[in-house]
Scaffold this active site. Structure first.
Site, PDB file in Angstrom:
ATOM      1  N   LYS A 142     -14.394   1.418  15.054  1.00 16.11           N
ATOM      2  CA  LYS A 142     -13.145   0.641  15.043  1.00 16.11           C
ATOM      3  C   LYS A 142     -12.560   0.519  16.443  1.00 16.11           C
ATOM      4  O   LYS A 142     -12.066  -0.521  16.842  1.00 16.11           O
ATOM      5  CB  LYS A 142     -12.135   1.322  14.102  1.00 16.11           C
ATOM      6  CG  LYS A 142     -10.934   0.468  13.795  1.00 16.11           C
ATOM      7  CD  LYS A 142     -10.139   1.026  12.640  1.00 16.11           C
ATOM      8  CE  LYS A 142     -10.904   0.833  11.326  1.00 16.11           C
ATOM      9  NZ  LYS A 142     -10.167   1.381  10.182  1.00 16.11           N
ATOM     10  N   ASP A 146      -4.444  -6.149   4.943  1.00 17.43           N
ATOM     11  CA  ASP A 146      -5.480  -6.982   5.574  1.00 17.43           C
ATOM     12  C   ASP A 146      -5.424  -8.427   5.082  1.00 17.43           C
ATOM     13  O   ASP A 146      -5.805  -9.342   5.790  1.00 17.43           O
ATOM     14  CB  ASP A 146      -6.861  -6.386   5.297  1.00 17.43           C
ATOM     15  CG  ASP A 146      -7.058  -5.089   6.078  1.00 17.43           C
ATOM     16  OD1 ASP A 146      -6.630  -5.047   7.249  1.00 17.43           O
ATOM     17  OD2 ASP A 146      -7.592  -4.112   5.513  1.00 17.43           O
ATOM     18  N   LYS A 184       9.286 -17.633  -9.266  1.00 17.63           N
ATOM     19  CA  LYS A 184       8.654 -16.553 -10.029  1.00 17.63           C
ATOM     20  C   LYS A 184       7.612 -17.120 -10.989  1.00 17.63           C
ATOM     21  O   LYS A 184       7.897 -18.070 -11.727  1.00 17.63           O
ATOM     22  CB  LYS A 184       9.721 -15.773 -10.805  1.00 17.63           C
ATOM     23  CG  LYS A 184       9.134 -14.567 -11.491  1.00 17.63           C
ATOM     24  CD  LYS A 184      10.147 -13.829 -12.351  1.00 17.63           C
ATOM     25  CE  LYS A 184       9.418 -12.774 -13.156  1.00 17.63           C
ATOM     26  NZ  LYS A 184      10.188 -12.320 -14.287  1.00 17.63           N
ATOM     27  N   PHE A 192      -4.667   3.241  14.704  1.00 18.34           N
ATOM     28  CA  PHE A 192      -4.913   4.266  13.691  1.00 18.34           C
ATOM     29  C   PHE A 192      -6.094   3.845  12.829  1.00 18.34           C
ATOM     30  O   PHE A 192      -6.372   2.649  12.697  1.00 18.34           O
ATOM     31  CB  PHE A 192      -3.669   4.456  12.804  1.00 18.34           C
ATOM     32  CG  PHE A 192      -2.714   5.466  13.380  1.00 18.34           C
ATOM     33  CD1 PHE A 192      -2.054   5.206  14.569  1.00 18.34           C
ATOM     34  CD2 PHE A 192      -2.502   6.682  12.748  1.00 18.34           C
ATOM     35  CE1 PHE A 192      -1.185   6.135  15.124  1.00 18.34           C
ATOM     36  CE2 PHE A 192      -1.630   7.620  13.285  1.00 18.34           C
ATOM     37  CZ  PHE A 192      -0.978   7.353  14.473  1.00 18.34           C
ATOM     38  N   PRO A 215      -3.310 -11.687  10.333  1.00 19.50           N
ATOM     39  CA  PRO A 215      -3.661 -11.450  11.738  1.00 19.50           C
ATOM     40  C   PRO A 215      -3.850  -9.953  11.960  1.00 19.50           C
ATOM     41  O   PRO A 215      -3.155  -9.144  11.345  1.00 19.50           O
ATOM     42  CB  PRO A 215      -2.425 -11.954  12.500  1.00 19.50           C
ATOM     43  CG  PRO A 215      -1.318 -11.936  11.509  1.00 19.50           C
ATOM     44  CD  PRO A 215      -1.945 -12.197  10.170  1.00 19.50           C
ATOM     45  N   ASP A 216      -4.801  -9.608  12.804  1.00 20.41           N
ATOM     46  CA  ASP A 216      -4.982  -8.194  13.162  1.00 20.41           C
ATOM     47  C   ASP A 216      -4.108  -7.929  14.390  1.00 20.41           C
ATOM     48  O   ASP A 216      -4.419  -8.352  15.503  1.00 20.41           O
ATOM     49  CB  ASP A 216      -6.457  -7.910  13.461  1.00 20.41           C
ATOM     50  CG  ASP A 216      -6.708  -6.415  13.606  1.00 20.41           C
ATOM     51  OD1 ASP A 216      -5.867  -5.731  14.231  1.00 20.41           O
ATOM     52  OD2 ASP A 216      -7.732  -5.937  13.094  1.00 20.41           O
ATOM     53  N   ILE A 217      -2.997  -7.254  14.168  1.00 20.09           N
ATOM     54  CA  ILE A 217      -1.984  -7.074  15.223  1.00 20.09           C
ATOM     55  C   ILE A 217      -2.540  -6.210  16.349  1.00 20.09           C
ATOM     56  O   ILE A 217      -2.429  -6.539  17.536  1.00 20.09           O
ATOM     57  CB  ILE A 217      -0.702  -6.451  14.623  1.00 20.09           C
ATOM     58  CG1 ILE A 217      -0.213  -7.316  13.452  1.00 20.09           C
ATOM     59  CG2 ILE A 217       0.384  -6.313  15.677  1.00 20.09           C
ATOM     60  CD1 ILE A 217       0.812  -6.650  12.566  1.00 20.09           C
ATOM     61  N   ASN A 258       0.848  -1.192   0.000  1.00 19.59           N
ATOM     62  CA  ASN A 258       0.000   0.000   0.000  1.00 19.59           C
ATOM     63  C   ASN A 258       0.886   1.245   0.000  1.00 19.59           C
ATOM     64  O   ASN A 258       2.108   1.143   0.047  1.00 19.59           O
ATOM     65  CB  ASN A 258      -0.969  -0.019   1.188  1.00 19.59           C
ATOM     66  CG  ASN A 258      -0.232  -0.077   2.506  1.00 19.59           C
ATOM     67  OD1 ASN A 258       0.501   0.836   2.850  1.00 19.59           O
ATOM     68  ND2 ASN A 258      -0.406  -1.176   3.240  1.00 19.59           N
ATOM     69  N   LYS A 306     -11.893  -3.132  17.926  1.00 25.45           N
ATOM     70  CA  LYS A 306     -10.530  -3.612  18.175  1.00 25.45           C
ATOM     71  C   LYS A 306     -10.228  -3.735  19.661  1.00 25.45           C
ATOM     72  O   LYS A 306      -9.331  -4.465  20.056  1.00 25.45           O
ATOM     73  CB  LYS A 306      -9.523  -2.648  17.550  1.00 25.45           C
ATOM     74  CG  LYS A 306      -9.740  -2.411  16.063  1.00 25.45           C
ATOM     75  CD  LYS A 306      -8.709  -3.109  15.232  1.00 25.45           C
ATOM     76  CE  LYS A 306      -8.831  -2.721  13.769  1.00 25.45           C
ATOM     77  NZ  LYS A 306      -7.886  -3.408  12.928  1.00 25.45           N
TER      78      LYS A 306
HETATM   79  O1  C5P Z   1      -8.798  -2.451  10.386  1.00 29.63           O
HETATM   80  P1  C5P Z   1      -7.941  -1.339   9.962  1.00 29.63           P
HETATM   81  O2  C5P Z   1      -6.794  -1.772   9.089  1.00 29.63           O
HETATM   82  O3  C5P Z   1      -8.644  -0.169   9.353  1.00 29.63           O
HETATM   83  O4  C5P Z   1      -7.355  -0.781  11.332  1.00 29.63           O
HETATM   84  C1  C5P Z   1      -6.278   0.086  11.375  1.00 29.63           C
HETATM   85  C2  C5P Z   1      -5.502  -0.127  12.642  1.00 29.63           C
HETATM   86  O5  C5P Z   1      -5.309  -1.509  12.888  1.00 29.63           O
HETATM   87  C3  C5P Z   1      -4.118   0.457  12.564  1.00 29.63           C
HETATM   88  O6  C5P Z   1      -3.741   0.846  13.866  1.00 29.63           O
HETATM   89  C4  C5P Z   1      -3.285  -0.722  12.079  1.00 29.63           C
HETATM   90  O7  C5P Z   1      -1.944  -0.575  12.461  1.00 29.63           O
HETATM   91  C5  C5P Z   1      -3.958  -1.874  12.762  1.00 29.63           C
HETATM   92  N1  C5P Z   1      -3.933  -3.136  12.015  1.00 29.63           N
HETATM   93  C6  C5P Z   1      -3.182  -4.183  12.514  1.00 29.63           C
HETATM   94  N2  C5P Z   1      -3.185  -5.384  11.870  1.00 29.63           N
HETATM   95  C7  C5P Z   1      -3.915  -5.558  10.751  1.00 29.63           C
HETATM   96  C8  C5P Z   1      -4.681  -4.502  10.237  1.00 29.63           C
HETATM   97  C9  C5P Z   1      -4.656  -3.299  10.887  1.00 29.63           C
HETATM   98  O8  C5P Z   1      -2.516  -4.019  13.534  1.00 29.63           O
HETATM   99  N3  C5P Z   1      -3.895  -6.728  10.136  1.00 29.63           N
END
Ligand code: C5P
Length: 399
Positions: A338, A276, A286, A324, A304-306, A208, A342
């Protein structure tokens, strides 16, 4: 805590120099002693007599003033202070500092000092935005010079934009922070930053537009308040700050592992733009474009959502978890939802629609969503946004 602190105040030659006089007054009210040094250009804006009267101290002006050398040499003068402060820091003074010039008293003192240096830049918008000034700024920050401001606002030259010096009370706060051990000294803070790269094959990846600029500025601002910072960064286009522990990662899964290894922490700031999804069927060779075979079908798996993982930890959750929310529409509503989803304490929300120029740009306009509601901040440089956020974090975890 400014009582009995000695400030060597270098006054630069810009229209904001008159504010240095007010700064002298306020520093003395708080018990500090101020030794003013005027550059030649500064004398066009404020008189040595005003500076000397307000400081109740001799004003130093010339490198080759023999009386002064007999009383106190320039080396001694540069070190007899607890902090060296430059107000206003003009484009020229910044350039001299970045290049290591020592051709007048001010620049020589700045070279000779063994104390921390804090500068409050002030200049025309175009001069501030000029690549040369931005290069010098990066050099000075890399050298450990503390930079307070500038902010966006109306200027004496009639233009509007970044380059306006921060107000005197804020300079006093910055001086206070520079002189104390820092409100975050002894505290550990983890910051994620930058994009992640999710491989498609060994040479291609999905990414991104995040530059990592805001996360980098936050890590630097937390460091400046005395925190021990672990900086977990994806492949960003800006260099990581000096004086922090840098852990470089590529993918979201590597970032999660580095974050977990970086805990415990008193606070964690998740500024990274984590992908995501990753490519579930990434090739280990390749991919070849084969005539007639069509385009490859990529399958995606959720990363994983960190932020969520850390915010919802039952054991070892940092005392303050900041996420963020980069949005392109309904910023406040999305950020508020959010925060709840979260489980983090604060969300720093911003509008990253291409028209805002925020993604990859030098400025940000954020709203802070906390349990108490939404707070809109003005459009500021990413450094200034970071500085304010770091102060808020310090208040939250030290208070
Ligand atoms: O869900 P979204 O990507 O909009 O949320 C943004 C927040 O979640 C940011 O703080 C980003 O660093 C964190 N995030 C994360 N792991 C992910 C996706 C987003 O820690 N896989």
């Amino acid at each position: 805590m400014l009582a009995d602190k000695r400030i060597l105040l270098i006054i630069g030659g810009g229209i904001a120099a008159f504010k240095a006089l007010d700064l002298i007054r306020r520093l003395r009210e708080r018990g500090a002693s101020v030794t003013p040094v005027l550059t030649k250009a500064a004398e066009e804006f404020v008189t040595p007599l005003s500076a000397s009267a307000l400081a109740a101290h001799k004003v130093y002006r010339d490198l080759f003033d023999l009386t002064d050398e007999a009383e106190m040499g320039h080396i001694e003068l540069s070190r007899a202070a607890d902090l060296v402060v430059v107000v206003p820091a003009t484009a020229d003074l910044m350039a001299k500092m970045a290049q290591g010039h020592a051709n007048d008293l001010a620049s020589t003192l700045l070279m000779a000092t063994d104390k921390r240096v804090l500068i409050a830049p002030a200049m025309n918008v175009k001069m501030w935005d000029h690549p040369a000034t931005q290069r010098n700024l990066a050099t000075l920050q890399g050298d450990g010079v503390l930079v307070a401001g500038p902010v966006e606002g109306a200027m004496a030259c009639g233009e509007f934009g970044p380059g306006r010096m921060i107000e005197v009370p804020e300079i006093v706060v910055a001086i206070d922070a520079a002189l104390s051990d820092g409100p975050l000294s002894g505290r550990k803070v983890l910051v994620t930053s930058g994009p992640t790269h999710e491989p498609i094959d060994p040479v291609r990846y999905i990414a991104n537009r995040s530059s990592g600029a805001q996360g980098t500025a936050i890590a630097a601002a937390l460091r400046d308040l005395g925190a021990k910072v672990t900086f977990v960064t994806g492949p960003a286009s800006v260099a990581p700050p000096a004086g922090v522990r840098v852990v470089k990662v590529e993918t979201a899964r590597e970032m999660l592992a580095a974050v977990e290894a970086g805990l415990p922490a008193d606070a964690a700031v998740f500024a990274a733009a984590v992908a995501d999804w990753r490519v579930a069927n990434a090739a280990d060779r390749k991919m070849k474009k084969t005539e007639g075979a069509g385009s490859p079908a990529l399958e995606f798996a959720e990363n994983p959502d960190i932020l969520k993982t850390v915010a919802q930890m039952e054991v070892g959750r940092p005392g303050l978890v900041v996420g963020f929310a980069a949005e392109t529409h309904d910023v406040e509503a999305n950020a508020t939802a959010k925060r709840a989803r979260k489980g983090c304490d604060w969300i720093v929300a911003n509008d990253v629609s291409p028209a805002t120029g925020i993604m990859g740009g030098a400025e940000n306009k954020v709203s802070i969503v906390t349990a108490d509601g939404v707070e809109d901040w003005p459009r500021l440089s990413k450094d200034e946004t970071a500085r304010r956020l770091a102060i808020r974090i310090a208040e939250a975890i030290s208070g």
